[in-house]
Design an enzyme around this catalytic site. Structure first.
Site, short mmCIF file in Angstrom:
data_model
loop_
_atom_site.label_atom_id
_atom_site.label_comp_id
_atom_site.label_asym_id
_atom_site.label_seq_id
_atom_site.Cartn_x
_atom_site.Cartn_y
_atom_site.Cartn_z
N PRO A 44 -15.92 -23.18 3.38
CG PRO A 44 -18.22 -22.83 3.39
CD PRO A 44 -17.16 -23.83 2.97
CG ASP A 66 -0.18 0.00 2.54
OD1 ASP A 66 0.98 0.45 2.58
OD2 ASP A 66 -0.77 -0.40 3.56
CE LYS A 120 -22.93 -31.82 10.10
NZ LYS A 120 -24.31 -31.30 10.07
#
Lengths: 143, 143, 143, 143
Positions: C58, C16, C88
């Site tokens: 995800p 940046d 999970k």
């Protein structure tokens, strides 16, 4: 010809150690302006894709010319329209201005894609839905 | 002419809902391949910039042609070289292949930039340091 | 516990206007390091996803702590492993070092996802395939 | 406490092959929302940085929790405010909602940075300018 307008704010993370926009971001914005073009013409892409079973409009070519740079805090006025049509492709023109001065112009040559019949993970060129050409101002095919 | 090679792995986050690389990423990789070109020629940019007071090599033009798509897990073989020179600009050619098949080719037209004498936040075009032309294979200026 | 290593080069476009990496890029690299973790354990994600009908892993949570910055030209040594498992979900730990000094550490809490039975555009949590736990060092479920 | 609002449109290129936002983009948006927070409080960062000789507000920590996903075409309503202050640091809270449902929440712990006196390429922590605390609602230091 339908012309779409979108205002883009240059943010900190778009800029590089020289303090100017890292140029691939302009192509990100080209893509976002193309989404806006469709939406502003009444054809938001998510619904259009579902209605016509499209996988999107991937690129055949993309080009940009940079006549000025932009920095953190700038507001860019973006003008987008379709300048050329063929059965399966369309050429999207982009012009980015700041305070009326042209900084960036370029185009995306895109092809209409559907899932490949042999492998839904792959894509295949397909005719552009007629409604796209009508709304984005290309007139009827063959005109 | 000096040709630089770099292998790029396509990752999950580079791909879009159609399952193929979101095209602005190819321009990110063009930029990374240009860094590699300089480094592989013995001129890593961070040191080059410090030694010559440069702000970088911003873009005048960029173009890509896409003859194939790539997906999560693909390895791209990238070839990069300088094909044209002027006093302050250089044209960087990029070719991306997968298993020997050309997928993407394009170029970046770049200009050598230094801090502007009136405002160090801004940039100004400057002659390319001679060592860059020597190492990247352009031969002496005027040749 | 299986530990995966990957080296990441900080490039111009990652930084940046302060000259340091724009921090969301570290999360991009977390994601890429997670891909490498699976691949280095013999389970490249594209094939794993096809074999088990997964839509991916995800995120439920992500966190990073930054004890140092990195700049254009730096090489980061990245260490990645799974530190916690449930039926999970899995927690992926990341540590990024430069020349042996820890700069960044963090984690991703991820859930195994399959297409939702009611709408294949949506996703649904599912048990992690046993082979993932075996190869990434979690031992058998319930151990 | 000053609360800033910004609306973010999820675009094609923000989404991954599962059709949902690639999670590092949420951190990009955290950063953009922090810019908006300052601007909406009357302290646009580019001018603030110039006026106080700052190099920015780099990160010490960042965290996000994802209770829902978002997809191409979604509009996210983003709420941003400063929840904690110290002399040199501030904690920025972010909440992203869609149609009133919270999808993402998280924070950025940031430090005020100036150029390092020994090397202007490096950065150094510094006290937050008083005007920042006044406008962003933290009250006077020591309160």
């Amino acid at each position: 010809m339908f012309v779409s307008h979108r205002r883009i704010r240059v943010d900190w993370g778009h800029c590089d150690p020289a303090g100017i926009v890292f140029y691939p971001n302009y192509f990100r914005w080209f893509d976002e302006c193309t989404s806006s073009l469709f939406e502003n013409a009444g054809l938001p892409m998510p619904q259009l894709y579902r209605a016509h079973g499209l996988k999107g409009f991937p690129l055949l070519e993309a080009k940009a010319s940079f006549s000025g740079s932009s920095s953190f805090g700038d507001d860019l006025d973006c003008e987008t329209s379709v300048s050329e049509w063929s059965t399966k492709t369309l050429k999207v023109q982009h012009r980015f201005l700041r305070d009326g001065t042209l900084l960036i112009d370029g185009f995306e040559l895109r092809v209409c894609a559907i899932p490949h019949p042999d492998d839904p993970q792959r894509i295949k060129a397909a005719p552009i839905p007629a409604v796209v050409r009508e709304r984005l101002g290309g007139g009827p095919a063959g005109a």
